[in-house]
Enzyme design. Structure first.
Site, short mmCIF file in Angstrom:
data_model
loop_
_atom_site.label_atom_id
_atom_site.label_comp_id
_atom_site.label_asym_id
_atom_site.label_seq_id
_atom_site.Cartn_x
_atom_site.Cartn_y
_atom_site.Cartn_z
N ASP A 244 0.21 78.30 16.82
CA ASP A 244 1.48 78.15 15.60
C ASP A 244 0.52 76.85 14.74
OD1 ASP A 244 0.73 75.93 17.58
OD2 ASP A 244 2.53 74.58 17.03
N ASP B 57 -8.01 75.40 12.19
CA ASP B 57 -6.64 74.49 13.70
C ASP B 57 -6.10 75.69 13.89
OD1 ASP B 57 -5.78 73.48 15.03
OD2 ASP B 57 -5.36 71.45 13.81
N GLU C 183 1.58 73.60 20.23
CA GLU C 183 0.86 72.16 19.57
C GLU C 183 1.33 71.16 19.08
OE1 GLU C 183 -2.81 70.18 19.96
OE2 GLU C 183 -2.20 71.37 17.97
#
Ligand SMILES: [Zn+2]
Length: 382
Positions: A73, A104, A137
């Site tokens: 995510d 990320d 997350e």
């Protein structure tokens, strides 16, 4: 012969899945296809509207298992107009791959998935390789890695050790790994006084100076001087407000928020007791009511330097020529959940542009990261 998996091509595919939390966006489906074709036993572990993927190569329950943890995510785009590249286009320009999640941490997931697939194909290990990948997350993280760990426990699945592939390097590839994290908690205070005319303050009980005094005491208190592996704990006052727009009214209430990042000298329980005591003291001195509510994001933890961290450091140095610092700095990550399951360390890419507009990753560093993860697997099962 099967071709090695190109981690950059895989990152491109993942970035093109618009998986802003909690949307799966096709990212886990993409990975599942790849992993199943390489003989991984895949399970979708979905909970609370969030999708997660658990993949294991090798038998469960006997022998050692090496686990990777990561997330597919991504955070929202922010100011979309400020992006100069398509945030889900995964375009490559001047050696950089652009897109939300490119650092990320879709490149991290792609690097460990590629390393794991090639490793089990080329040198089938005596043990299991596990990938625990979450779609939650960046959000509340309640149905992500926690859901995976709950499911694993129920199924008798276990990781002997785990590496979280979050970006850990501030500027240079290889310079930092994380062997622990500070804890994080937030406290919300409300001071309740008595509203009144500002010309007659004696008839009111002004909550603003009471709150100011409380905040000053909290902010000027030295929590500690740092410990062997951690910097000093910090407390930041993030807001004091009343919402009062009138200059002739003393407000009835004042609210404030403090955020504490704490090392292994503290627990959230101990900090809450201290905050409560300070609030009670101010209440007794002022006659105002002081209410407090707290929210704990995670306790501090440390995986003391040992076999796992040495193995990661050795692989990083072999691939990049840089000896990584073993750090406990930065915010929280899902390692805070994994630490209750098995020893965990974190190593990943340069995180400079994460969560920013025009998030990007150096293409060559994605290849390097796959190389590092491959060395770690070879070393672990040697
Ligand atoms: Zn992340």
């Amino acid at each position: 012969m099967t071709q090695p998996i190109d981690p950059v091509e895989l990152t491109v595919k993942l970035v093109r899945c618009a998986s802003v939390t909690p949307v799966e966006g096709g990212a886990l489906v993409e990975l599942m296809g790849l992993l199943e074709s390489a003989g991984f036993d895949c399970n979708r572990v979905d909970r609370g509207g969030v999708s997660n993927l658990y993949a294991r190569w090798g038998d469960k329950g006997h022998g050692r298992s090496f686990g990777f943890n990561g997330h597919t995510d991504v955070v929202p785009l922010g100011d979309e107009a400020a992006w100069t590249m398509d945030p889900f286009g995964a375009e490559i320009k001047d050696g950089y791959l652009y897109g939300r999640g490119s650092t990320d941490m879709k490149s991290g997931v792609a690097a460990f998935a590629a390393a794991a697939v090639d490793f089990v194909r080329e040198t089938p290990p005596d043990g299991a390789v596990i990938l625990a990948i979450t779609g939650d997350e960046e959000g509340d993280a309640v149905d992500g890695t926690v859901a995976l760990l709950d499911w694993m426990k129920a199924q008798g699945e276990a990781m002997t050790v785990c590496l979280v592939g979050e970006p850990t390097c501030p500027d240079t590839m290889g310079e930092m790994m994380k062997i622990g994290r500070r804890g994080s908690m937030t406290a919300y205070f409300t001071v309740k006084g008595v509203q009144g005319h500002s010309a007659y303050p004696r008839r009111a009980l002004n909550p603003v100076p009471v709150m100011a005094r409380l905040m000053d005491r909290l902010a000027s208190h030295v929590l500690d001087e740092g410990t062997d592996h951690f910097d000093a704990s910090t407390l930041a006052v993030t807001t004091i407000d009343t919402g009062n727009t009138a200059n002739n009214v003393i407000p009835a209430e004042c609210r404030a928020t403090v955020n504490i990042r704490f090392n292994d000298d503290h627990t959230s329980e101990g900090l809450i007791a201290w905050l409560r005591a300070e609030a009670d003291k101010i209440a007794a001195e002022s006659g105002a009511v002081v209410e407090m509510r707290t929210q704990v994001s995670g306790e501090s933890f440390l995986t003391p330097p040992g076999e796992l961290s040495a193995m990661v450091a050795k692989s990083v140095e072999a691939e990049t020529g840089v000896v990584p610092e073993m750090s406990t700095s930065g915010g929280t990550s899902d390692a805070r959940f994994v630490k209750d399951h098995c020893p965990v360390v974190e190593f990943g890419l340069v995180g400079k542009t994460m969560h920013q507009v025009d998030e990007r990753v150096r293409v060559e560093q994605v290849h390097q990261l796959k190389g590092i993860y491959t060395r770690i697997l070879q070393d672990y099962f040697a």
